[in-house]
Every structure is written in structure tokens, then in C-alpha cells.
Write an enzyme that holds these catalytic residues in place. Structure first.
Site, PDB file in Angstrom:
ATOM      1  N   HIS A   1       1.294  -8.864  -3.275  1.00  0.00           N
ATOM      2  CA  HIS A   1       0.323  -8.003  -3.116  1.00  0.00           C
ATOM      3  C   HIS A   1       0.925  -6.587  -2.753  1.00  0.00           C
ATOM      4  O   HIS A   1       1.390  -6.046  -1.847  1.00  0.00           O
ATOM      5  CB  HIS A   1      -0.301  -8.173  -1.609  1.00  0.00           C
ATOM      6  CG  HIS A   1      -1.585  -7.275  -1.361  1.00  0.00           C
ATOM      7  ND1 HIS A   1      -2.680  -7.490  -1.941  1.00  0.00           N
ATOM      8  CD2 HIS A   1      -1.761  -6.297  -0.748  1.00  0.00           C
ATOM      9  CE1 HIS A   1      -3.669  -6.613  -1.898  1.00  0.00           C
ATOM     10  NE2 HIS A   1      -3.181  -5.879  -1.002  1.00  0.00           N
TER      11      HIS A   1
ATOM     12  N   ASP B   1       0.839 -17.701  -3.517  1.00  0.00           N
ATOM     13  CA  ASP B   1       1.483 -16.759  -4.308  1.00  0.00           C
ATOM     14  C   ASP B   1       0.482 -16.144  -5.200  1.00  0.00           C
ATOM     15  O   ASP B   1       0.524 -16.306  -6.581  1.00  0.00           O
ATOM     16  CB  ASP B   1       2.750 -17.414  -5.052  1.00  0.00           C
ATOM     17  CG  ASP B   1       3.522 -16.302  -5.775  1.00  0.00           C
ATOM     18  OD1 ASP B   1       3.175 -14.894  -5.687  1.00  0.00           O
ATOM     19  OD2 ASP B   1       4.326 -16.711  -6.762  1.00  0.00           O
TER      20      ASP B   1
ATOM     21  N   GLU C   1       1.899 -10.222   0.721  1.00  0.00           N
ATOM     22  CA  GLU C   1       2.467  -8.640   0.780  1.00  0.00           C
ATOM     23  C   GLU C   1       3.768  -8.521   0.936  1.00  0.00           C
ATOM     24  O   GLU C   1       4.490  -9.411   1.321  1.00  0.00           O
ATOM     25  CB  GLU C   1       1.676  -7.761   1.700  1.00  0.00           C
ATOM     26  CG  GLU C   1       1.837  -6.282   1.257  1.00  0.00           C
ATOM     27  CD  GLU C   1       0.631  -5.364   1.929  1.00  0.00           C
ATOM     28  OE1 GLU C   1      -0.283  -5.792   2.522  1.00  0.00           O
ATOM     29  OE2 GLU C   1       0.459  -3.984   1.744  1.00  0.00           O
TER      30      GLU C   1
ATOM     31  N   ASP D   1       0.749  -0.983  -0.025  1.00  0.00           N
ATOM     32  CA  ASP D   1      -0.014  -0.035   0.132  1.00  0.00           C
ATOM     33  C   ASP D   1       0.912   1.298  -0.132  1.00  0.00           C
ATOM     34  O   ASP D   1       2.191   1.061   0.049  1.00  0.00           O
ATOM     35  CB  ASP D   1      -0.863  -0.095   1.126  1.00  0.00           C
ATOM     36  CG  ASP D   1      -0.258   0.285   2.464  1.00  0.00           C
ATOM     37  OD1 ASP D   1       0.775  -0.559   2.681  1.00  0.00           O
ATOM     38  OD2 ASP D   1      -0.642   0.992   3.228  1.00  0.00           O
TER      39      ASP D   1
HETATM   40  O1  9MR Z   1      -4.652  -3.929   0.561  1.00  0.00           O
HETATM   41  C1  9MR Z   1      -4.302  -3.823   1.674  1.00  0.00           C
HETATM   42  C2  9MR Z   1      -2.956  -4.265   2.102  1.00  0.00           C
HETATM   43  O2  9MR Z   1      -2.105  -3.287   1.565  1.00  0.00           O
HETATM   44  C3  9MR Z   1      -3.021  -4.046   3.768  1.00  0.00           C
HETATM   45  O3  9MR Z   1      -1.725  -4.704   4.167  1.00  0.00           O
HETATM   46  C4  9MR Z   1      -4.030  -5.213   4.361  1.00  0.00           C
HETATM   47  C5  9MR Z   1      -4.032  -5.170   5.825  1.00  0.00           C
HETATM   48  O4  9MR Z   1      -4.694  -4.130   6.465  1.00  0.00           O
HETATM   49  O5  9MR Z   1      -5.475  -4.516   3.772  1.00  0.00           O
HETATM   50  C6  9MR Z   1      -5.457  -4.656   2.482  1.00  0.00           C
HETATM   51  O6  9MR Z   1      -6.635  -4.235   2.092  1.00  0.00           O
HETATM   52  C7  9MR Z   1      -7.684  -5.029   2.276  1.00  0.00           C
HETATM   53  C8  9MR Z   1      -8.587  -4.828   3.058  1.00  0.00           C
HETATM   54  O7  9MR Z   1      -7.989  -4.818   4.677  1.00  0.00           O
HETATM   55  C9  9MR Z   1      -9.917  -5.722   3.522  1.00  0.00           C
HETATM   56  N1  9MR Z   1     -10.500  -5.525   2.316  1.00  0.00           N
HETATM   57  C10 9MR Z   1      -9.724  -6.242   0.903  1.00  0.00           C
HETATM   58  C11 9MR Z   1      -8.514  -5.405   0.817  1.00  0.00           C
HETATM   59  C12 9MR Z   1      -7.391  -5.811  -0.220  1.00  0.00           C
HETATM   60  O8  9MR Z   1      -7.691  -5.095  -1.427  1.00  0.00           O
HETATM   61  O1  9MR Z   2       2.679  -6.173   9.632  1.00  0.00           O
HETATM   62  C1  9MR Z   2       1.376  -6.032  10.189  1.00  0.00           C
HETATM   63  C2  9MR Z   2       0.831  -7.145  10.724  1.00  0.00           C
HETATM   64  O2  9MR Z   2       1.646  -7.474  12.060  1.00  0.00           O
HETATM   65  C3  9MR Z   2      -0.688  -6.896  11.071  1.00  0.00           C
HETATM   66  O3  9MR Z   2      -1.120  -8.245  11.626  1.00  0.00           O
HETATM   67  C4  9MR Z   2      -1.622  -6.779   9.700  1.00  0.00           C
HETATM   68  C5  9MR Z   2      -2.774  -6.333  10.166  1.00  0.00           C
HETATM   69  O4  9MR Z   2      -3.236  -5.307  10.756  1.00  0.00           O
HETATM   70  O5  9MR Z   2      -0.968  -5.446   9.377  1.00  0.00           O
HETATM   71  C6  9MR Z   2       0.388  -5.479   8.903  1.00  0.00           C
HETATM   72  O6  9MR Z   2       0.964  -4.307   8.482  1.00  0.00           O
HETATM   73  C7  9MR Z   2       0.218  -3.837   7.148  1.00  0.00           C
HETATM   74  C8  9MR Z   2      -0.110  -2.360   7.604  1.00  0.00           C
HETATM   75  O7  9MR Z   2      -1.300  -2.666   8.434  1.00  0.00           O
HETATM   76  C9  9MR Z   2      -0.521  -1.785   6.280  1.00  0.00           C
HETATM   77  N1  9MR Z   2       0.335  -1.875   5.422  1.00  0.00           N
HETATM   78  C10 9MR Z   2       0.822  -3.160   4.958  1.00  0.00           C
HETATM   79  C11 9MR Z   2       1.348  -4.053   6.144  1.00  0.00           C
HETATM   80  C12 9MR Z   2       2.016  -5.484   5.784  1.00  0.00           C
HETATM   81  O8  9MR Z   2       0.716  -6.172   5.320  1.00  0.00           O
END
Ligand code: 9MR
Ligand code: 9MR
Ligand code: ZN
Length: 549
Positions: A488, A517, A526, A176
């Protein structure tokens, strides 16, 4: 059509079995290869009893050995033997073949075997830069985006609706495009530690970066890019508060960053962000001082201001409110501990040392074997224990040293136990990053109580991430054998390239066989700066050391 297709598949299947040995047999190893003087171990499934190492150019067998006794491991549901050819030290290009005819991917033995990967991985940070155009080529393909997020950020959540202040720059957090102070903390923390621990390997390294910090070594140029942005996260009112993050309200669509038109905001502050900021600024001031004393003094002053605020302020959590982006919210005791350790190292002033010693009991008398952005007490503890400054409480030092060694022993034992040398017991969001981060524990222990088993376990962690795993694949995009292909990552999803942006570590499965994957799988696939920074540290310890200048 269908019938023809399955006939073709059958033929390929039979050929495949002939080429790669009996069904179910496979050789999984670090697909980049090994250091000449390092351990060299592959994990082998199937029933073979022996193996050879063959030079690829001549076809000659240069080493023969017996496989270990088989071991069954329930979480991967496999019986695995190991092929240990550590005794073979001759640089070159090889494959490993078992007595059953299963063959590994070609690999190298070379002193600089991890250097190209290190450069690609570290350049991953450059390619993550926000507020500027970036571009780089990898294996003949161009990865690029235009300048992004030039309006960062709005002040609506700091009591000034519609107003803006400069918050451009820094790195995107992950797949993101948000920017988060706390996650910057563990990332910069570990990367500055790499600089501190392996200066001879990093100082002269050319990362091919634009000259955004003239006079700085390339590695520090990249860390300065993030540091410059972090300075903007501190409130300009002299209060010492630091915004918890700078993001839009919701995650972006899968577009290139310059096409992201959402409004992005400086958020409210938290004590966790303040403390992380102090630690990072104190570190940065120390490491940048030789190249830019004026900037270094400014960073140190920023750290002091925020530390004063922190001392007078009880824990205050960040409330998401309308935000749906990452929370990165946990206790702040570990961050405070780390802040005190870094300020002491940078200033030598007793007050900071006393703060550390007073709080280390609560926050980190024991070292963590398994740690991520939620708990950075290890960063403070390692800094304090490795410090050359006089005045530490010898009892605290001794207790922490014992804990560091005991935990490293545990980690090394776990790597030995696991059939794929994985040093971490648990699986969860971003655990691949933690596997890399455990190399910090091992390297620090090796400084305190040198023992080859720590280096071996550290290299085993690197092996695991680069292919010695149940998938026989590299977890790094664009690097090693059959690498992660569909991370991701919004850039990778949005550009026209069929290949993902290179050099990024994916988070990994939440069970031993749970990695998927696929781009949609943000839980296991991600990429993120905290995992990547740990990998930078993990590889930095195994680069060739430049001759003294
Ligand atoms: O795309 C989002 C990702 O970058 C974040 O790490 C992740 C966790 O917070 O959330 C992803 O977004 C998702 C969202 O939390 C729930 N709906 C689907 C999204 C994925 O496209
Ligand atoms: O690394 C984070 C992980 O420990 C958490 O469980 C998760 C859900 O909250 O979020 C991860 O961090 C994401 C962040 O919220 C948004 N940018 C992407 C990060 C990696 O997925
Ligand atoms: Zn951006």
C-alpha cells in the site's frame, strides 16, 4: 480451453512436487543468507529427518545434519522442524535440501551478507523525501518522482487562514504523503541510536545520496533531511509549540506525490509532538555537532525552548477536527521522559537528569518488550542506562538494567519458542516493524550483560523478516526471495513500473497467517517510516565493521 489449462496445471503440479519434495514440505529461511560466525537455522515442514547443505557451484554436499524433533504450532497450523547448521561457517553460495528432497532457495554465507539490503533499506528514506525530486535504480529499474508538495503548508489551523509558511522537506510518512511529528520521533530516535551504537559500520558507508549536507557522512545526511523539516514544525513565535502534523485533510488518491494537488496544513500543536521534537533535536544536535557546530547549536537551542514550554504545560492532546489523516495520538509521559534523557545526554545539566529520574517511575520503570510510536519510553531508558555521563542515581540504573535484561530474556525465549523464530507475541498493525524494533532491546541488553543468545535472537528477527516465516517470503519489497509485491504505497501504485519501490518493509498480518500482499490492504501491507527505521537499526548491527581510519 479450461480443460487444457487444468491439465497444464496438473503437470506443473506434479513436476513441482518432484522438484520440491513431498507435498506440504518446504524449507523456509533467511533468503539472503547468514553471517559466517552467526547462527544458521531454517524452518522445515514435512516429514524429513535429515538435511544437507550443498554448495551451488560444485553440487557438493558440505554439511549434513539431523532435523530437530517436530513441533506443532497452532497459530500457523503447521508442524515444523528446524535445521541448524550454525557449525558450518565457510563463506559461499548454498542450498539446503532435506532427506525428503525439499530444497531451499539459494542463499549466501558471507560477512557482508546484509550490506546490500541495508543500503537499499536506508535509501528507502531518501526515496521518501518530500519537497524534492528523487530517483534511484534497483535491479535495472528506475524509480523516480518530481519535486512534490512545494506549497507545504497552510496556516489555517494555526489561526492564519490562507497564509503559508515553509514546511517543505522531510519524508513522507508511509504509503501516504502526510508528515507527522510523533512518528518522525520513533523513527529518528531509533536511527540516531543505530548511529550511536554502530558507528564503525555506518560512518564510511556510501549510500549514493545527493550531497544535501556536505561534509556529513551519508547516513547522517539522510537524518538531517528529516531534521531540517522538523525545525519548521516548531512555531516561529518562540513559544516552543510544535505542530502535530502537516497533512491534507484526507488521504491522497493513488497518485505520484507531485500530482497531489490537495491543500496541506500545519496543524495545531500537542504536547506529544513538543516532547518528541525536543528529544529529536537534542539527539540531532549531539550527532551533528562534529560536522556542523553552528547548526548543532541551533538545534539544541530549539530543543531547550520547547522543553521549557513543555515543563510548564500539562498534557494536551491533538484533536483531529476536520482531519481524517493519521492521528498518531497517545499519552505524552513517555515522550517527556525521552526528551529529558536526550537533553541530559546532550548538555550534562542536572535538571534534565532529575526530570528523568523523577518521572521514570511513572513512565518506564520497566522496559517494554513490545513498543511502537505510542510508547517511546524505551528510547529514554536506553539512552540513560547506556550513558557515560556521571551523576546518575545508581539505584535507578540498576533497576532499569535488570528490567532491560529480563525483557531481553523474554524476547529471546519467545524467538526460541516460535517455529519461525518470531520474537514478538502479538500481531497487529505494523507488527513487522516491532519485530525489527525488538532488536534494539536485544542489542542494548547485549551491551549491559553480554550473552550470545541476544545476538542470536536479533539475527532470528532478521531471518524472520527475510523469509523464515510461514509464507517463505521476504517482507521487503525488491529484496530477498518472493518479496512483497503490492505494498500500500501510492508511488508504487501510481508509477508505470510493475515492481514496487524497493527496500520497504510491509506491516504484516494481524494474525499469524493474516498478511495479504495486495495494494488495497493498508492494514497489513502498507509501508511506514517507523517500521523502516527499526529495520535500519536491526540490520546496522550486522554489517561488516570498516577498518579504523
Ligand atoms: O490509504 C490510507 C493509508 O495510507 C492509511 O495508513 C490508512 C490508515 O489510516 O488509511 C488509508 O486510507 C483508507 C481510509 O482510512 C479508509 N478508506 C479507505 C482508504 C484506503 O484507500
Ligand atoms: O502505525 C499506525 C497504527 O499504529 C495505527 O493503528 C493505524 C491506524 O490509525 O495507523 C498507523 O499509522 C498510519 C498513519 O495513521 C498514516 N500513515 C500511514 C501509517 C501506517 O499505516
Ligand atoms: Zn511530498
Amino acid at each position: 480451453m479450461r480443460i487444457v489449462q487444468s491439465a497444464v496445471c496438473l503437470i506443473i503440479g506434479v513436476l513441482g512436487a518432484a522438484a520440491f519434495g513431498a507435498p506440504g514440505s518446504a524449507v523456509r529461511l533467511n533468503s539472503l543468507g547468514f553471517l559466517p560466525d552467526g547462527p544458521k537455522v531454517a524452518s522445515v515442514t514435512g516429514d524429513a529427518s535429515g538435511f544437507v547443505v550443498r554448495e551451488t557451484s560444485s553440487g557438493r554436499d558440505v554439511f549434513a545434519g539431523a532435523l530437530s524433533a517436530p513441533r506443532f504450532q497452532a497459530d500457523v497450523n503447521e508442524t515444523v522442524r528446524v535445521a541448524d547448521f550454525s557449525a558450518f561457517t565457510l563463506p559461499g553460495e548454498y542450498v539446503l535440501e532435506t532427506s525428503e528432497g525439499a530444497r531451499s532457495e539459494p542463499f549466501s554465507i558471507a560477512a557482508a551478507v546484509y550490506q546490500p539490503a541495508f543500503i537499499t533499506v536506508t535509501r528507502g528514506f531518501y526515496l521518501w523525501r518530500c519537497g524534492t525530486a528523487v530517483s534511484g535504480t534497483h535491479r535495472g529499474r528506475l524509480f523516480a518522482h518530481a519535486a512534490c508538495h512545494l506549497e507545504d503548508g497552510f496556516l489555517d489551523y494555526q489561526g492564519k487562514p490562507g497564509e503559508r509558511r515553509d514546511g517543505t522537506g522531510g519524508w513522507h510518512d508511509a504509503g501516504d504523503y502526510g508528515k507527522y511529528t510523533v512518528n518522525a520521533g520513533i523513527t529518528l530516535g531509533v536511527m540516531f541510536m543505530a548511529w550511536d551504537h554502530f558507528p564503525e559500520s555506518l560512518r564510511a558507508l556510501d549510500l549514493g545520496l545527493p550531497r544535501t549536507a556536505p561534509g556529513y557522512p551519508d547516513f547522517l545526511q539522510e537524518l538531517k533531511w528529516e531534521t531540517d523539516w522538523l525545525l519548521k514544525m516548531q512555531y516561529p513565535d518562540g513559544s516552543g509549540r510544535v505542530a502535530h502534523k502537516l497533512t491534507a485533510k484526507v488521504f491522497e488518491p493513488f497518485c505520484l506525490p507531485e500530482d497531489d494537488r490537495q491543500k496541506r496544513y500545519f496543524t495545531d500543536w500537542s504536547t506529544e509532538a513538543v516532547a518528541s521534537f525536543v528529544a529529536m533535536m537534542a539527539q540531532a544536535s549531539r550527532h551533528f555537532a562534529p560536522y556542523d557546530p553552528v547548526y548543532a547549536a541551533r538545534l539544541l537551542e530549539a530543543a531547550r525552548v520547547s522543553y521549557r514550554f513543555l515543563r510548564d504545560t500539562p498534557p494536551r492532546r491533538f484533536e483531529q477536527g476536520e482531519f481524517k489523516t493519521g492521528a498518531y495520538q497517545s499519552d505524552d509521559a513517555d515522550d517527556r521522559l525521552w526528551a529529558a534523557a536526550e537533553l541530559w545526554e546532550s548538555t550534562g545539566e542536572d535538571g534534565f537528569r532529575k526530570d528523568f529520574e523523577a518521572h521514570v517511575d511513572v513512565a518506564g520503570a520497566t522496559v517494554e518488550a513490545d513498543w511502537d510510536w505510542r510508547d517511546v519510553s524505551n528510547l529514554g531508558v536506553f539512552q540513560y542506562v547506556l550513558s557515560k555521563r556521571a551523576g546518575r542515581n545508581p539505584d535507578v540504573v540498576a533497576r532499569l538494567q535488570r528490567s532491560i535484561v529480563a525483557v531481553a530474556d523474554e524476547i529471546a525465549a519467545q524467538a526460541e519458542r516460535d517455529v519461525y523464530a518470531r520474537p514478538l507475541v502479538r500481531y497487529y498493525w505494523g507488527a513487522n516493524g516491532t519485530v525489527a524494533r525488538q532488536v534494539v532491546n536485544l542489542q542494548v541488553a547485549d551491551r549491559i550483560a553480554p550473552n550470545p543468545k541476544y545476538r542470536a535472537a536479533a539475527l532470528a528477527a532478521v531471518d524472520h523478516l527475510l523469509g523464515r516465516n510461514v509464507y517463505g517470503r521476504s517482507y521487503l519489497t525488491g529484496v530477498g526471495h518472493d518479496p512483497a509485491r503490492f505494498p500500500h504505497d501510492r508511488r508504487s501504485g501510481a508509477d508505470r513500473e510493475p515492481e514496487p519501490w524497493p527496500g520497504y518493509l510491509v506491516g504484516g498480518g494481524h494474525t499469524a497467517t493474516g498478511w495479504i500482499d495486495r495494494e488495497e490492504d493498508y492494514r497489513t501491507n502498507e509501508i511506514a517510516i517507523n517500521w523502516q527505521g527499526a529495520l535500519v537499526y536491526a540490520l546496522a548491527g550486522f554489517l561488516p565493521v570498516a577498518a579504523p581510519q
